[in-house]
Design an enzyme around this catalytic site. Sequence first.
Site, PDB file in Angstrom:
ATOM      1  N   LYS A  78      48.741  46.957  46.761  1.00  0.00           N
ATOM      2  CA  LYS A  78      47.535  45.770  45.829  1.00  0.00           C
ATOM      3  C   LYS A  78      48.148  44.662  47.308  1.00  0.00           C
ATOM      4  CE  LYS A  78      44.127  44.187  43.198  1.00  0.00           C
ATOM      5  NZ  LYS A  78      43.946  43.621  41.240  1.00  0.00           N
ATOM      6  N   SER A 153      39.095  44.280  40.636  1.00  0.00           N
ATOM      7  CA  SER A 153      39.081  43.465  42.191  1.00  0.00           C
ATOM      8  C   SER A 153      39.803  44.769  42.673  1.00  0.00           C
ATOM      9  CB  SER A 153      39.952  42.764  41.811  1.00  0.00           C
ATOM     10  OG  SER A 153      41.403  43.023  41.761  1.00  0.00           O
ATOM     11  N   SER A 177      40.358  45.356  36.601  1.00  0.00           N
ATOM     12  CA  SER A 177      40.313  45.145  37.746  1.00  0.00           C
ATOM     13  C   SER A 177      41.497  46.672  38.125  1.00  0.00           C
ATOM     14  CB  SER A 177      40.983  44.560  38.463  1.00  0.00           C
ATOM     15  OG  SER A 177      40.008  43.202  38.557  1.00  0.00           O
TER      16      SER A 177
END
Lengths: 485, 88
Positions: A78, A153, A177
């Site tokens: 990420k 997210s 997330s």
Amino acid sequence: MENLSALSIPDINCLIKKGDIKVHELLDKAYKTIEQSSLNTFITLLKEESYKKADDIHLRIKNGEDIDILTGIPIAIKDNICIKGHRTTCSSRMLDNYVSPYTATVVERLENKGAIIIGKTNLDEFAMGASTETSFYKPTKNPYKHEYVPGGSSGGSAAAVAGLETVAALGSDTGGSIRQPASFCGVFGLKPTYGRVSRYGLVAFASSLDCIGPITNNVADSAILLETIAGPDSMDSTSIPEDVPRYYDMLTNEINNVTIGIVRGQLMDIIDKDVADVMEDFIKGLKFTGITLKDVTIEGFDICIPVYYIIATSEASSNLARYDGIRYGWIGNTKYDTLNEMYEVRRGVGFGKEVKRRIMLGTFCLRSGYKDQYYDKAIMVREKIRMSFEKALKDVDVLLLPTSPTLPFKIGEKIDDPVSMYLMDLCTVSISLSGLPAMSIPVGYQKGLPVGLQIVGRRLEEGTILKICHFLEKNGLASSNIENL
Amino acid sequence: MKLKDDVIEISSFSNIKIPSNEIGIFVKEFANILAYMDKIGTVKVSKIKKDSIIKHHTPLRLDTLSTSSNECSNLLERVYYKVPKVIK
């Protein structure tokens, strides 16, 4: 070669060792899939570096060196996790041209085992969102239906794993997330106990809640990744000084004397029927496995959202105060009369709407005269929530509850309604506030979209969660090959 | 009116410039969000002890002295650390 997702990390490792597959072929397959994909999962690809590492691994294998289980495995990271010499954008204009001067502990640990970081994935700006729509660059699409969100997210990481663009990925989870996008994309996502995995090199959003964890196509891969990245780290003062079990070795096809607490009560009145139906079907399946089921009531789910948003935005307003738009990010060519004016304009343009909203909310909650009413009260209620989970987990090994109260929603459907978007975190934030480990597992399919459920364990009992989830996977109750469930 | 003043004040505290035509949008959103956040006022917490919060939510390690890492040792010049030049 089969699709990457059809192969687990141990399978690929066997093929590499036997010489049936070369690391270069794995990378070719991953990059070809990424380049042909329209999911918008990656922000930065690390192609050149990846192939250099593949050359080194090829030489090592040729020289008869023994290799680790992660050697040559393509992993996506990420883009709020730092890798030295590469951009870490957090999907924000504010960090668009920021190049990290150091590497996160989790990346270092993966690379020490020979894993190849193939690129950095899209996310909601500064990990603030539940749909990956607040990214400065582009919204990521759901691999099952492209007009739907992948969750957030860590939507880029989850969609990349589900879209067969990488073998596995790392995400970060502050209020859900990792778990919510894993549920929306039909893959496995594990949030470890707070402090189990070092946060060094993870760009801070809410420091008392942020966790890094794996997103994978099967439970074994999650176990392998977690045992690699977890453990004490002198660079993170909140990392827990306890040894990490060999999670992968703990996975067996049989489990004994397991009790799962089913969280229904108030929660089932709040979640959508589509999700509730999948959960009830799953529970019917559980009854044939020999696992003992027990109804558990945890009250106060509706209060978790305000508590989470007060704490998370307060911490965010402090953590994001460091971004002043001086050394990187949007600078513009305006002339300013004062230093403050420069900060205000650059932060006003550099941050997206959701980030500005959260910084301002946090500032509001911490403001003199309001702190007692909001922040101080929220941390007291947080402890009350933790205690109710501790009590619920006393008589059962793990808890079962939905990951998301709804199915994935359409891109653009909720972006202009912040409260409605915040409610997407309903089932996950309570666990984040309690600091407990939880794994979202893909268990069903409704209207062509995946549905995930969470298995929540006691503090530091990720091994129990992984063992149970592996058992459920082997018994056909959970699978990333969701259409065949 | 009160909330509009609050939004303007908070944007200034946050060092974030909000264009005047966007203030109304923020005021409306804040009203909705704060109405939701105000729910915590109804929760009773008289039995919660502060010690418990510190123990469970801020699990900091003990601070102990240790020798500097190799990376820092390389930067040591007499009694000062010489760090790489940042501004050219």
